[in-house]
Each structure stands twice: as C-alpha cells, then as structure tokens.
Design a protein around this motif. Structure first.
Motif, PDB file in Angstrom:
ATOM      1  N   ALA B 160      -5.669 -10.419   0.495  1.00  0.00           N
ATOM      2  CA  ALA B 160      -4.776 -11.424   1.081  1.00  0.00           C
ATOM      3  C   ALA B 160      -4.156 -12.276  -0.033  1.00  0.00           C
ATOM      4  CB  ALA B 160      -5.545 -12.289   2.080  1.00  0.00           C
ATOM      5  N   GLN B 161      -4.979 -12.666  -0.993  1.00  0.00           N
ATOM      6  CA  GLN B 161      -4.465 -13.515  -2.077  1.00  0.00           C
ATOM      7  C   GLN B 161      -3.576 -12.729  -3.032  1.00  0.00           C
ATOM      8  OE1 GLN B 161      -8.322 -14.936  -2.977  1.00  0.00           O
ATOM      9  NE2 GLN B 161      -8.025 -16.904  -1.903  1.00  0.00           N
ATOM     10  N   GLN B 162      -3.892 -11.460  -3.177  1.00  0.00           N
ATOM     11  CA  GLN B 162      -3.071 -10.582  -4.012  1.00  0.00           C
ATOM     12  C   GLN B 162      -1.636 -10.492  -3.463  1.00  0.00           C
ATOM     13  OE1 GLN B 162      -5.196  -6.866  -4.112  1.00  0.00           O
ATOM     14  NE2 GLN B 162      -3.781  -5.932  -5.584  1.00  0.00           N
ATOM     15  N   LEU B 163      -1.527 -10.553  -2.144  1.00  0.00           N
ATOM     16  CA  LEU B 163      -0.248 -10.331  -1.470  1.00  0.00           C
ATOM     17  C   LEU B 163       0.552 -11.615  -1.245  1.00  0.00           C
ATOM     18  CD1 LEU B 163      -1.531  -7.916   1.317  1.00  0.00           C
ATOM     19  CD2 LEU B 163       0.157  -7.293  -0.434  1.00  0.00           C
ATOM     20  N   GLU B 164      -0.107 -12.610  -0.657  1.00  0.00           N
ATOM     21  CA  GLU B 164       0.602 -13.761  -0.087  1.00  0.00           C
ATOM     22  C   GLU B 164       1.461 -14.474  -1.144  1.00  0.00           C
ATOM     23  OE1 GLU B 164       0.615 -14.418   3.083  1.00  0.00           O
ATOM     24  OE2 GLU B 164       1.376 -16.464   3.269  1.00  0.00           O
ATOM     25  N   GLY B 165       2.747 -14.554  -0.843  1.00  0.00           N
ATOM     26  CA  GLY B 165       3.657 -15.253  -1.741  1.00  0.00           C
ATOM     27  C   GLY B 165       4.030 -14.455  -2.981  1.00  0.00           C
ATOM     28  N   LYS B 166       3.534 -13.231  -3.090  1.00  0.00           N
ATOM     29  CA  LYS B 166       3.832 -12.422  -4.284  1.00  0.00           C
ATOM     30  C   LYS B 166       4.597 -11.162  -3.883  1.00  0.00           C
ATOM     31  CE  LYS B 166      -0.361 -14.159  -6.491  1.00  0.00           C
ATOM     32  NZ  LYS B 166      -1.197 -14.560  -5.320  1.00  0.00           N
ATOM     33  N   GLY B 167       5.691 -11.400  -3.180  1.00  0.00           N
ATOM     34  CA  GLY B 167       6.483 -10.268  -2.710  1.00  0.00           C
ATOM     35  C   GLY B 167       6.050  -9.799  -1.335  1.00  0.00           C
ATOM     36  N   ALA B 168       5.120 -10.530  -0.739  1.00  0.00           N
ATOM     37  CA  ALA B 168       4.643 -10.151   0.589  1.00  0.00           C
ATOM     38  C   ALA B 168       4.189 -11.391   1.353  1.00  0.00           C
ATOM     39  CB  ALA B 168       3.483  -9.170   0.465  1.00  0.00           C
ATOM     40  N   VAL B 169       4.221 -11.277   2.651  1.00  0.00           N
ATOM     41  CA  VAL B 169       3.632 -12.274   3.533  1.00  0.00           C
ATOM     42  C   VAL B 169       2.543 -11.574   4.330  1.00  0.00           C
ATOM     43  CG1 VAL B 169       4.039 -13.763   5.534  1.00  0.00           C
ATOM     44  CG2 VAL B 169       5.790 -13.541   3.767  1.00  0.00           C
ATOM     45  N   VAL B 170       1.355 -12.163   4.338  1.00  0.00           N
ATOM     46  CA  VAL B 170       0.315 -11.591   5.198  1.00  0.00           C
ATOM     47  C   VAL B 170       0.649 -12.021   6.631  1.00  0.00           C
ATOM     48  CG1 VAL B 170      -2.139 -11.438   5.717  1.00  0.00           C
ATOM     49  CG2 VAL B 170      -1.382 -11.643   3.344  1.00  0.00           C
ATOM     50  N   ARG B 171       1.337 -11.140   7.322  1.00  0.00           N
ATOM     51  CA  ARG B 171       1.870 -11.491   8.645  1.00  0.00           C
ATOM     52  C   ARG B 171       0.780 -11.493   9.687  1.00  0.00           C
ATOM     53  NH1 ARG B 171       7.138 -10.512   9.740  1.00  0.00           N
ATOM     54  NH2 ARG B 171       7.909 -11.607  11.588  1.00  0.00           N
ATOM     55  N   GLY B 172      -0.254 -10.672   9.437  1.00  0.00           N
ATOM     56  CA  GLY B 172      -1.304 -10.645  10.443  1.00  0.00           C
ATOM     57  C   GLY B 172      -2.444  -9.726  10.047  1.00  0.00           C
ATOM     58  N   LEU B 173      -3.375  -9.637  10.969  1.00  0.00           N
ATOM     59  CA  LEU B 173      -4.520  -8.743  10.812  1.00  0.00           C
ATOM     60  C   LEU B 173      -4.521  -7.783  11.991  1.00  0.00           C
ATOM     61  CD1 LEU B 173      -7.239 -11.409   9.889  1.00  0.00           C
ATOM     62  CD2 LEU B 173      -5.759 -10.109   8.339  1.00  0.00           C
ATOM     63  N   LEU B 174      -5.050  -6.603  11.760  1.00  0.00           N
ATOM     64  CA  LEU B 174      -5.038  -5.573  12.801  1.00  0.00           C
ATOM     65  C   LEU B 174      -6.417  -4.935  12.903  1.00  0.00           C
ATOM     66  CD1 LEU B 174      -2.437  -2.749  13.323  1.00  0.00           C
ATOM     67  CD2 LEU B 174      -4.810  -2.143  12.844  1.00  0.00           C
ATOM     68  N   ALA B 175      -6.895  -4.778  14.125  1.00  0.00           N
ATOM     69  CA  ALA B 175      -8.136  -4.027  14.351  1.00  0.00           C
ATOM     70  C   ALA B 175      -7.905  -3.013  15.465  1.00  0.00           C
ATOM     71  CB  ALA B 175      -9.274  -4.970  14.726  1.00  0.00           C
ATOM     72  N   HIS B 176      -8.598  -1.909  15.357  1.00  0.00           N
ATOM     73  CA  HIS B 176      -8.446  -0.825  16.338  1.00  0.00           C
ATOM     74  C   HIS B 176      -9.830  -0.281  16.664  1.00  0.00           C
ATOM     75  CE1 HIS B 176      -7.134   2.803  18.334  1.00  0.00           C
ATOM     76  NE2 HIS B 176      -7.638   3.583  17.408  1.00  0.00           N
ATOM     77  N   ALA B 177     -10.242  -0.459  17.906  1.00  0.00           N
ATOM     78  CA  ALA B 177     -11.581  -0.011  18.317  1.00  0.00           C
ATOM     79  C   ALA B 177     -11.551   1.477  18.657  1.00  0.00           C
ATOM     80  CB  ALA B 177     -12.063  -0.831  19.502  1.00  0.00           C
ATOM     81  N   GLY B 178     -11.373   2.288  17.627  1.00  0.00           N
ATOM     82  CA  GLY B 178     -11.264   3.732  17.844  1.00  0.00           C
ATOM     83  C   GLY B 178     -12.498   4.316  18.510  1.00  0.00           C
ATOM     84  N   GLU B 179     -13.654   3.701  18.270  1.00  0.00           N
ATOM     85  CA  GLU B 179     -14.882   4.222  18.870  1.00  0.00           C
ATOM     86  C   GLU B 179     -14.896   4.071  20.389  1.00  0.00           C
ATOM     87  OE1 GLU B 179     -16.308   6.337  16.164  1.00  0.00           O
ATOM     88  OE2 GLU B 179     -17.637   6.016  17.869  1.00  0.00           O
ATOM     89  N   SER B 180     -13.992   3.236  20.907  1.00  0.00           N
ATOM     90  CA  SER B 180     -14.001   3.035  22.365  1.00  0.00           C
ATOM     91  C   SER B 180     -13.611   4.306  23.119  1.00  0.00           C
ATOM     92  CB  SER B 180     -13.063   1.883  22.748  1.00  0.00           C
ATOM     93  OG  SER B 180     -11.712   2.212  22.460  1.00  0.00           O
ATOM     94  N   TYR B 181     -12.955   5.256  22.429  1.00  0.00           N
ATOM     95  CA  TYR B 181     -12.629   6.522  23.096  1.00  0.00           C
ATOM     96  C   TYR B 181     -13.886   7.328  23.416  1.00  0.00           C
ATOM     97  CZ  TYR B 181      -7.925   5.420  21.452  1.00  0.00           C
ATOM     98  OH  TYR B 181      -6.735   4.802  21.212  1.00  0.00           O
ATOM     99  N   ASN B 182     -14.971   6.997  22.721  1.00  0.00           N
ATOM    100  CA  ASN B 182     -16.227   7.712  22.967  1.00  0.00           C
ATOM    101  C   ASN B 182     -17.143   6.979  23.938  1.00  0.00           C
ATOM    102  OD1 ASN B 182     -15.387   9.641  21.072  1.00  0.00           O
ATOM    103  ND2 ASN B 182     -16.158   8.375  19.396  1.00  0.00           N
ATOM    104  N   CYS B 183     -16.681   5.871  24.479  1.00  0.00           N
ATOM    105  CA  CYS B 183     -17.527   5.104  25.409  1.00  0.00           C
ATOM    106  C   CYS B 183     -17.744   5.898  26.691  1.00  0.00           C
ATOM    107  CB  CYS B 183     -16.883   3.766  25.747  1.00  0.00           C
ATOM    108  SG  CYS B 183     -16.928   2.582  24.377  1.00  0.00           S
TER     109      CYS B 183
END
Lengths: 382, 382
Positions: B160-183
């Motif tokens: 996050a610190q590597q990116l923010e304000g250095k040619g990038a904006v940390v616009r958000g975070l993303l999570a994907h519960a891929g294991e839920s397909y096996n529920c």
C-alpha cells in the motif's frame, strides 16, 4: 527462464496465446503419413483439432485429398478453401440435410454418416423431394464405445438396402476405435486396431454380398492409426490429434512429450511464497476444462509447464479458475517462486489438444525455418 | 417431446446453440440486487460469465455503474459500449499496463488488481515513465483459495505504501471467497461470507491506520453474496454466475433448477436401442469439458436434460465427445429411446455456466414478452 533461442514476438504478444511448433507439427504428420502409406492405405485426416485452413494445408496435398470434419461449419469453411472430399463424421440430423445439399450443389463431395433406419429414411425422403443423391457412410460399432451398428447386425443390411439407389449411395463404412484412447499398453492398442479393421471388413463382406459395393472402408483413431499392423482392404485411416499430440496421447503411449506441438504461452502474474504457488494468466479459458489425464498413469493437472524453449519443467498447472492458473511447485525445493519472476513466461502443454485449441480463435506459429510471427485462424461455430 | 408453448425458431435454428431464458435471467438479477441493496451495499457484477454488452445492459444501470471483468478484451469491449467503471479482477501482468493506460486515456476508470511488491513496482515504474496514475485494488486472501495477501500481513502495508501517491492510488481492497463454491450447507456459506467481510475489514483497518484511505471494500462470490447476513462497511459485492446460475450453484444450494437461465439446445441424431442410449449433437464443444458437479452431492454428468419447455427430465448427458453427446437412459424403463425421436430437440442445463458460455460466440434469447428471436454476442479473446 531464459529468453534466448526464441524469437522476440514470443515474449511480446499478449498472453495467453496458443502456440504451434511447426517443426513438430510437420514431423508428426510425416510420421503417420509414411506409416499408413507403408501399409498400403491413405490418411483421411480429421481436421477437428485445429479447424484451420492454414493448418490443413500441411495435411491435404490437393483439392481432392480426403478429409474428415466434425461440423458443417468446418465443411463449409474447408469447401470455401477449395477442398472437395469431406466426410462429415457425426451422425446426420435431418434438419442439416439442406446445408449438405447446398455444398453438394457447389461441387463438393460431402459424405454424411448415419446408423439408424430413421436417419436413412430422412435422407431418402429429402433426396426424393429435392432431387439429390447423397453420399452416405454407415457407422459400424467395433467396441461399444459410442454409436454405430454391430457388423453382424441385420439392421446394417436393412439400412444399406434402404439407402442404395434410393436417393443415396452407400459410399462406405466407417469404424472408430474410441476405446483405444483408454488403452494402457501397445499390445492393447494393437488389439483395438485389429478389432477396428476386422469389424469393418466383416460388415463390408456382408453388405457387398448383398450386392452393394460400399467401396470405401474407413477406420481410425490416433492410437490405432499408429499401431495397426496391417490395413488389408482398408481404404483410408482417419486420425485427428496426431498432428499436435497432447498429454493424453502421451499417457496412451503414442507420442513422446517432445512430440507435442501445441502449447499455451502464459505470463506469471503473482506468487504465494508461503504455499510455493506461482500464478499465471492461463486459466481454463486458455487451457479448457479438460482433465483427460486425471484417470491416466500420470495426472498432469491442467497441463505440463515448460520453459519458453519448450523443455518440460516437471511441474504442472495444478488448478485453474477462469483466467487464473496456479502452478503448485514441488515440496522438494527443486523450484522456487523466484524461478518464475512476475512478468516472465512459460509454455504449457495441454491434456487434450482438441479441447485447448477450441478455446482459441487464432494460433501463433513458431516456424521451423524463420523467426517471423505467423498466425493461423480457426473456423468457428457449427 | 412436445413442441408447443415455445416459439418456432427454437425448433428451427441450427443446433447446438446456447439459449438464455430472459425471464429467469431478469429474476435472478432482481433477486441479488434487491438483497444486496437491502443490506446497504451495491452489486458490482462480474461480467465474465456471458461477456456480452447486451447481457450487461440488464446489470449496469448507467455508464458509471461498477462492473468487474476478467480480461482486458472485456474491459475494452465494455468501454467501447460506454461503461466507465471497470475492475479488472485478475492480477496485473506488467506487459498489460499499456493497454490499461490507453483505456484510462479514453476516460475509463479502470481499476487493476495486485498482491505482490513486484507488481506494485512495475505499476509505479510504468506510471512514472508514462505520467499516469493507476487506480489499484489490493487483493486480500480470506480463505487460502487462490491469490491475495493475508489481512494481518506486513506485506499488505508495504505494498500500500509502495503504491499510494507514487503513480497509483490504492482505490480499494478486494476479497473473493472462492472456497464458498465448495460449501455444502447454508451455514457454511454464511461462515464463508462472514470470513470474507471480516478479512477485508481487518485489512482496511490496518491500511487506513497507516494513513491510506483505500475507500472501496469489494467482496464477493455468488454463494456468499446470497448468504451474507450483514455488509457493514462493505462498499460493493461482486458476483458473476448468479445471473444464469448452473448445476454447480444448484449443488451448492444457491438456486433451484428452475432458476437456471442458460441451456444448450441440441438435436437427437441417433440411438443405441440395446444400450438405451440417445445420441445428441451437443458434445463438449457445446457444453464445455466442465465436470464441476462430479464432486458434488449430485453428479449431473455433462448436464441435466430438459424438454424444450425447460422441464428437467431426470436424465443426464452422461458422456461427451467433441461433437457427440450420449444420454444414457435410466435402467428402470421410465424413458425409452422412442421418447427421443431422431430430429427432436432437448435443452441441457450446464454444470458451469461460465464454461459453457465460453464455447459459444452468440447466445439466443427466449424473450419474456414476445416470441421473436433475439441474439446476444460474446466478447472474444484476451
């Protein structure tokens, strides 16, 4: 991963893309064509693997060279390219007859396939109504694998008599040893090849004794084509995946890994250092969902990973999502994620070339004689 | 098979073809959109299932509606159709940055995804060299399923610190519960949904405490989207296959069979009366090689066969070759091959809608309000 010895475009084109190794492709074709010629027959290549006019030009020596297709879209595409001897080797559905007739009106010798009296009736009815004569192959069952009529069956003669001279010519008989893909020894493939030929010869004897010539006897599957010991009386041998081979064929024992002429080029997009996982941009959209090696002697996951020169790295594409692939590195530490830097590329050999090729509209060709990029197109749809 | 109650074109179009039931499609969308709105969030639909501008018009209310794509080809296709808020939810490969930058120059708000310092470095370097500012999402791992950084990891803050304000904006975070397909239970999906939200909230707290706003928290997978009990602080929910559903989702328990809006229309091309097999012209080219129900509570083979009105017939597409499908009828005699005359048609529900749709370039739409044919196009390639 070294980037040497391979042309620049291989490292620059958008990934994932499908790559054909032309030297291997040509070598595979030469091998089977020489083998079958030596046994006194000819190859009627099945064009369904790549479905490409450019790829077919290596297989079809002239416009009359026999070819096999799996869809009418292919028949139309190859006819447009000038090829005129096309066997549509999927049981004919009545509503597809008008498209077949249109091709025949263009001078293309299209052969259709059937194995039921209902289909034969639809063919003769359409022929009568539209004043055409269809060229028909009757499918013979040699191993209970899929369709076809047992060679000793009464229905065989019934269908042949239903067709011959009544809007159709029984142009030949066709057998396909589909079970040979499950063989696990050379001897088993030889037996399958013998069965395939014996079944069709028995069927032909019966049909011919009934006064119907059925001149063409067509057998084949890639494994049996490579192991048949004699082709006495067999007019032609069909095979498809032999041009590129794949890991399933390697498991069957028909080819070496270094014969496999088709791979998917993919870029490393991330790592999970704790799990020793490498993420690549080849998911199942690029590889297909085919898990044909799952039941084989070696399970290659979704494909065998190679360096960019095509040398196998002894590691598989373990898991795929739609556009993600995961290469789980071996626990022995022989490879680490640092061996696969983000942005570097790998080539992945497919389980099943037909299924992988079906996910791509173009194929890039690594030419044998020069470094220039070349692209082949796939015929799409049905 | 009755041919009534369905428009003529359904029985005349060349088979196999992919059919979308518009009423079901709309109902599935309404269901999830209302659910998520009720929980105070919005849906950022994943467009990868159908990859179709026409299909997306049901999902995207205006040009700014958030959307998710799995390839840059989709981003370019949907941008050309006017959509301007596109999350490319596959880890970015450095060589793909120029295409992203070109879209940004056209005024499209493209968000890229990453989870390694190497990718972050490539992004900031490209940004500096080309004077652009990238909108970046950092992927958070909530279940060890695929990529992403554990929420408590130091690497998260480093990136996050590597990116923010250095040619990038940390616009958000993303999570994907891929294991839920096996529920295998509703409670298990609820737990997966909770984990997905908790992981991203923990990650966001840490990144925000480090002074980086990361305004958008994006979670989602079709199962968790349908079972999340609260979405406190969650900006948006991603889901893809919910629009059409499929047999895998039915196995997970997220939909009923009658919710499945995608099927493949196929013609009967032959029989094997002794084995009680029906042959159809939908092989794996039409269905895909996906066997996603193989490990599920009910294994549907390559698909569940329905009549042309879409009513399940309690029989599966048991086996497929490239252009052949075999329906093995039940041994109890409840159905015979005479119930499937040569030339008649069936509809086949897919294991995995994303994989089946990927085999088709066009989709035919059974409209809710009229009998006219309508076709949607798929965006192709990478």
């Amino acid at each position: 991963m070294s980037v040497k010895l391979t042309p620049d475009w291989l490292h620059q084109l958008e990934t994932p893309f499908l790559l054909i190794d032309e030297a291997r492709y040509q070598r595979n074709i030469d091998r089977l064509y020489q083998r079958v010629a030596h046994l006194g027959s000819v190859v009627r290549p099945h064009l369904k693997t790549l479905r490409s006019v450019e790829a077919a030009s290596y297989l079809l020596k002239n416009a009359e060279h026999p070819a096999t297709v799996s869809t009418l879209a292919e028949a139309e595409g190859f006819a447009a390219a000038g090829y005129r001897n096309l066997l549509y080797a999927v049981g004919i559905a009545p509503h597809k007859l008008p498209r077949v007739a249109r091709l025949m009106q263009q001078g293309v010798d299209v052969h259709i396939l059937l194995d039921t009296p209902e289909q034969a009736q639809a063919v003769t009815e359409f022929a009568r109504q539209h004043d055409v004569i269809f060229s028909v192959f009757i499918e013979i069952d040699c191993d209970g694998h899929r369709g076809g009529i047992p060679p000793e069956s009464e229905v065989l003669l019934q269908i042949a008599q239903q067709l011959e001279g009544k809007g159709a010519v029984v142009r030949g008989l066709l057998a396909h040893a589909g079970e040979s893909y499950n063989c696990r020894s050379e001897e088993a493939i030889r037996v399958a090849a013998r069965n395939e030929c014996d079944a069709i010869r028995l069927a032909a004897r019966r049909v011919r004794e009934a006064g119907i010539a059925c001149p063409i006897l067509s057998v084949g599957a890639t494994p049996t084509a490579h192991y048949a010991e004699e082709l006495e009386g067999i007019s032609e041998v069909r095979a498809g995946v032999f041009t590129t081979f794949d890991l399933v064929m390697h498991n069957v024992g028909v080819c070496q890994k270094q014969d496999i002429a088709l791979s998917v080029v993919s870029t490393v997009i991330g790592h999970n250092s704790e799990k020793n996982w490498v993420f690549v941009d080849a998911g199942w959209m690029a590889m297909s969902r085919d898990r044909g090696t799952a039941a084989g002697p070696v399970d290659y996951g979704y494909g065998l990973v190679c360096d960019m020169q095509g040398n196998p790295l002894d590691v598989c594409l373990s898991t795929t999502n739609q556009e993600h692939g995961i290469i789980a590195l071996p626990a022995d530490g022989s490879l680490s994620v640092q061996d696969f830097p983000v942005g570097s590329r790998v080539r992945i050999l497919p389980n099943h070339a037909c299924a992988t090729a079906a996910m791509h509209q173009q194929y890039q060709v690594l030419q044998a004689e020069n470094d220039q990029p070349l692209s082949w197109s796939r015929i799409i749809g049905w």
